[in-house]
Enzyme design. Sequence first.
Site, PDB file in Angstrom:
ATOM      1  N   ARG A  98       0.839  -1.193   0.001  1.00 49.68           N
ATOM      2  CA  ARG A  98      -0.026  -0.080  -0.079  1.00 49.68           C
ATOM      3  C   ARG A  98       0.742   1.090  -0.195  1.00 49.68           C
ATOM      4  NH1 ARG A  98      -1.719   2.005   4.531  1.00 49.68           N
ATOM      5  NH2 ARG A  98      -2.135   0.012   5.346  1.00 49.68           N
ATOM      6  N   TYR A 158     -15.553  15.363 -16.595  1.00 51.24           N
ATOM      7  CA  TYR A 158     -16.202  13.863 -16.617  1.00 51.24           C
ATOM      8  C   TYR A 158     -17.118  13.569 -15.669  1.00 51.24           C
ATOM      9  CZ  TYR A 158     -15.681   8.994 -16.081  1.00 51.24           C
ATOM     10  OH  TYR A 158     -15.857   7.490 -15.834  1.00 51.24           O
ATOM     11  N   ASP A 201      -6.863  17.579 -15.778  1.00 49.38           N
ATOM     12  CA  ASP A 201      -7.122  15.909 -16.179  1.00 49.38           C
ATOM     13  C   ASP A 201      -6.637  15.820 -17.660  1.00 49.38           C
ATOM     14  OD1 ASP A 201      -8.229  13.685 -16.943  1.00 49.38           O
ATOM     15  OD2 ASP A 201      -9.856  13.769 -15.531  1.00 49.38           O
ATOM     16  N   LYS A 212      -7.512   4.741 -19.746  1.00 54.75           N
ATOM     17  CA  LYS A 212      -8.016   5.129 -20.928  1.00 54.75           C
ATOM     18  C   LYS A 212      -6.746   4.964 -21.839  1.00 54.75           C
ATOM     19  CE  LYS A 212     -11.463   5.926 -19.105  1.00 54.75           C
ATOM     20  NZ  LYS A 212     -11.941   7.358 -18.477  1.00 54.75           N
TER      21      LYS A 212
HETATM   22  C1  LIG Z   1     -12.627   7.663 -17.333  1.00 59.09           C
HETATM   23  C2  LIG Z   1     -12.367   9.051 -16.883  1.00 59.09           C
HETATM   24  C3  LIG Z   1     -12.150   9.618 -15.651  1.00 59.09           C
HETATM   25  C4  LIG Z   1     -12.308   8.191 -14.558  1.00 59.09           C
HETATM   26  O1  LIG Z   1     -11.324   7.394 -14.554  1.00 59.09           O
HETATM   27  P1  LIG Z   1     -11.623   6.024 -13.878  1.00 59.09           P
HETATM   28  O2  LIG Z   1     -10.247   5.178 -14.185  1.00 59.09           O
HETATM   29  O3  LIG Z   1     -12.571   5.372 -14.391  1.00 59.09           O
HETATM   30  O4  LIG Z   1     -11.757   6.204 -12.451  1.00 59.09           O
HETATM   31  C5  LIG Z   1     -11.761  10.801 -15.243  1.00 59.09           C
HETATM   32  N1  LIG Z   1     -11.522  11.610 -16.271  1.00 59.09           N
HETATM   33  C6  LIG Z   1     -11.669  11.480 -17.461  1.00 59.09           C
HETATM   34  C7  LIG Z   1     -11.475  12.494 -18.683  1.00 59.09           C
HETATM   35  C8  LIG Z   1     -11.943  10.161 -17.955  1.00 59.09           C
HETATM   36  O5  LIG Z   1     -12.237   9.730 -19.128  1.00 59.09           O
END
Ligand SMILES: *Cc1c(COP(=O)(O)O)cnc(C)c1O
Length: 400
Positions: free
Chosen positions: A56, A114, A188, A213
Site C-alpha cells: 500500500r 467527466y 485532467d 484510457k
Molecule cells: C474515465 C475518466 C475518468 C475516471 O477514470 P476511472 O479510471 O474510470 O476512475 C476521469 N476523467 C476522464 C477524462 C475520464 O475519461
Amino acid sequence: MKKLKFDTICVKENHETPNGGSHILPIYASSAFSYNDIESSIDVFTGKSEGYVYSRYGNPTVASVEKKLAALETIDLEESGFCIMTSSGLSAIMTLATSLLQSGDEILTQANLYGGTTEIFSKILSKYGIKSHFINLSDLSKVEDALSSNPKIKLVYCESPTNPTLSCVDIKATADLCQKYKAHSCIDNTFCTSYLQRPLTLSVDFVVYSTTKFLNGHGNGLAGAIIGKNGEHKKTVWNHMKLMGTNCNPFDAWLVHNGLKTLSVRMDKHSDNALAIAEFLLNHPKVNKVNYPGLSTNAFHTMASTQMSQYGAMLSFELDGGIEESKRFMNETKLCSITSTLGNADTLLLHPATSSHLNIPKEIREKEGITDGLIRVSVGIENKEDLISDIGDTLDRLRS
Ligand SMILES: *Cc1c(COP(=O)(O)O)cnc(C)c1O
C-alpha cells in the site's frame, strides 16, 4: 548520454535487473517485503535508506511505471517530477483534492467535466465543507473575476479538451491566473496524454490521469495517476494515497507499462484517423455539426494548436435526425462498438443523451451542445479507409 526522447522513454525498460534477471518488468505480487536484519528494516522505516515495506506504501512494479510516467510528463522541464499511481482515475482526483484542500476551501471548475468528477465535487467534497463553483473556464475574464473576488478558491480544476463537446481551455493563461491569486491548478489530461499535451510545461501544478484510457490503451485495466513537480506536495499526496488506500495494484500498473510501449505510435494513428473522420463527417449532408479541435473551422482550433501537438482520438458529431437516427446509427455500424469507455485500440461510440448525460435535464444539456443527435467517438487505430467506409455506409442508410 543526451536526454532521451519521448518514444524512447516509452519503450525502454527502467527497472533494476540483476544478471540473468527478468528483462521485462516483473509483477511483484507481494503484499509486503522482508529484511534480513532488524537494523535494515529500521533504516527503511526511519527513511535513512530507501526500500519497500508494504505494497500500500509502494511496490517495485508500480514504482517503475510511476518513474516512467513522471519522466514523460516532465520531459521538457529542467526540474524532475513525481508520480503517484492510484487505483483509478477517480481515486487520483479524490486523493489529490483531499491532499490539497481543507474544509472551508473552494474549487473553481467547469460544468462539462467527466461525470464522476462532477459528482466527487458536488456530492462528496461538499459534505466535508469544500464547495465547488462550476463556470465556463474557456472564458478567462470569468476565471479572473472568480479568483480575484474569492480568496477561498484554492484549486482550479479543468479538462481540455472536454467531454463530449471537445471545448478547450487556455491552459497557460489559466495556470498563470492561479499563480497570481495563489490557487493550485490541476488538469485532467486523460484525453491527450503527455504525448499530445504537457500541462506542467504550461505552468500547471498537477496533472491527473485515468490511465484506464489511452495510457493503458487496451481497455484491460483500471488505474490512475497524479503527477506534479517535486516539492512539498509529493510527501502529502503520497501520505494521503497510503492512508486512504487508493494505491494502484501491481497488475494494473504492469498493464499500463505494457500500454506505454506503443503510446506514441498509437496517439499518432489515433490523431491521424480522427482528423480524417472529422473532415469526412464535416462534409456529410446528414451531419449538422462536428466537434474536433483539429478542424481549422473549430472555434478552439487556434487555442488548441498552441497547447496540443496533435488533436487526439476524441470527437463528437451531431446527426440531423435526433434521437431515433442516432440510435439507428449506433446499431448499424459494423466496426464501432457501443462502449462507455474511451482510449482503446478499437473505435468506440457513446450516446451522451441516453448514457453519461441521462440525468441532466434536456434544456441544461442542450445549452452545452449535448443534443439528442450527438454521438461521441473514441477513434481507434484501425485502417482509416475501413472506418470511413463503415461510417459513410451507415450514414447513407439513415432516413434524414
Ligand atoms: C474515465 C475518466 C475518468 C475516471 O477514470 P476511472 O479510471 O474510470 O476512475 C476521469 N476523467 C476522464 C477524462 C475520464 O475519461
